[in-house]
Scaffold this active site. Structure first.
Site, PDB file in Angstrom:
ATOM      1  N   ASP A  69      17.195  30.010  57.585  1.00 59.21           N
ATOM      2  CA  ASP A  69      15.998  29.250  57.798  1.00 59.21           C
ATOM      3  C   ASP A  69      14.847  30.173  57.868  1.00 59.21           C
ATOM      4  O   ASP A  69      14.774  31.227  58.573  1.00 59.21           O
ATOM      5  CB  ASP A  69      16.244  28.292  59.185  1.00 59.21           C
ATOM      6  CG  ASP A  69      15.154  27.279  59.040  1.00 59.21           C
ATOM      7  OD1 ASP A  69      15.408  26.108  58.575  1.00 59.21           O
ATOM      8  OD2 ASP A  69      14.243  27.301  59.607  1.00 59.21           O
ATOM      9  N   THR A  70      13.794  29.623  57.139  1.00 58.18           N
ATOM     10  CA  THR A  70      12.388  30.431  57.435  1.00 58.18           C
ATOM     11  C   THR A  70      11.494  29.583  58.059  1.00 58.18           C
ATOM     12  O   THR A  70      11.374  28.258  57.679  1.00 58.18           O
ATOM     13  CB  THR A  70      12.113  30.818  56.003  1.00 58.18           C
ATOM     14  OG1 THR A  70      13.223  31.587  55.374  1.00 58.18           O
ATOM     15  CG2 THR A  70      10.796  31.606  55.930  1.00 58.18           C
TER      16      THR A  70
END
Length: 188
Positions: A69-70
């Site tokens: 996840d970013t």
């Protein structure tokens, strides 16, 4: 035989993972991404990555499952994907002429056990004019990107400086991932 699964439908993550030169499967996680404002951005990105990997690992219990996840953080505020044009403009105005940071959390789950890490990269934008923001919004690129920009696309024109891992900003810190996989026994 070792088997790797990417728990993401992101074409950018898939493209980066092919750089390892191994065969892998892709299965997108179905978790609901919710952000708890009472935890730090670092805890948030690690939790989301782990939830994604654990969700997909249920279907691949003996495989190495990679979730990621970013998030983009400016002034202690997590900037997710924009809800609409006004939200995208607001985010881009905030980032204009300033430094923010991007966190990519990665979780590798094998045999039900997660091994997680995150990478922080600082990104500084040039000042962006209202015309540039409007043109960028018209390109439609900002709408599926955390922080309303893609560093690998037209958003690259806003970047003055980057300190850290470029590939982490794209969505997967591939060189660190290779090393972390090796630590837990996956041969790359």
């Amino acid at each position: 035989m070792q088997h790797l699964v990417l728990a993401s439908s992101s074409p950018r993550r898939k493209e980066l993972l092919t750089n390892l030169g191994i065969t892998f499967d892709v299965l997108s996680s179905s978790i609901e991404e919710t952000i708890d404002p009472s935890v730090t951005p670092e805890e948030t990105v690690l939790s989301l990555a782990e939830q994604k990997a654990m969700d997909v690992a249920k279907q691949y219990p003996s495989s190495y499952v990679v979730g990621a996840d970013t998030i983009v953080v400016y002034d202690s505020q997590i900037l997710g994907k924009p809800k609409d044009e006004q939200d995208a403009k607001h985010m881009l105005r905030m980032l204009s002429g300033n430094t923010h940071y991007v966190l990519t959390g990665v979780s590798i789950v094998v045999n039900g056990q997660p091994s997680s890490f995150y990478v922080r990269t600082d990104v500084t934008f040039w000042p962006i004019s209202e015309d540039e923001i409007s043109q960028y919004i018209e390109s439609r690129e900002p709408f599926d990107k955390a922080g309303s920009y893609g560093i690998q696309g037209l958003g690259s024109l806003f970047v003055k400086e980057i300190k850290g891992d470029y590939f982490s900003v794209v969505g997967l810190p591939i060189s660190r991932l290779k090393r972390e996989l090796a630590k837990i026994g996956f041969t790359v």
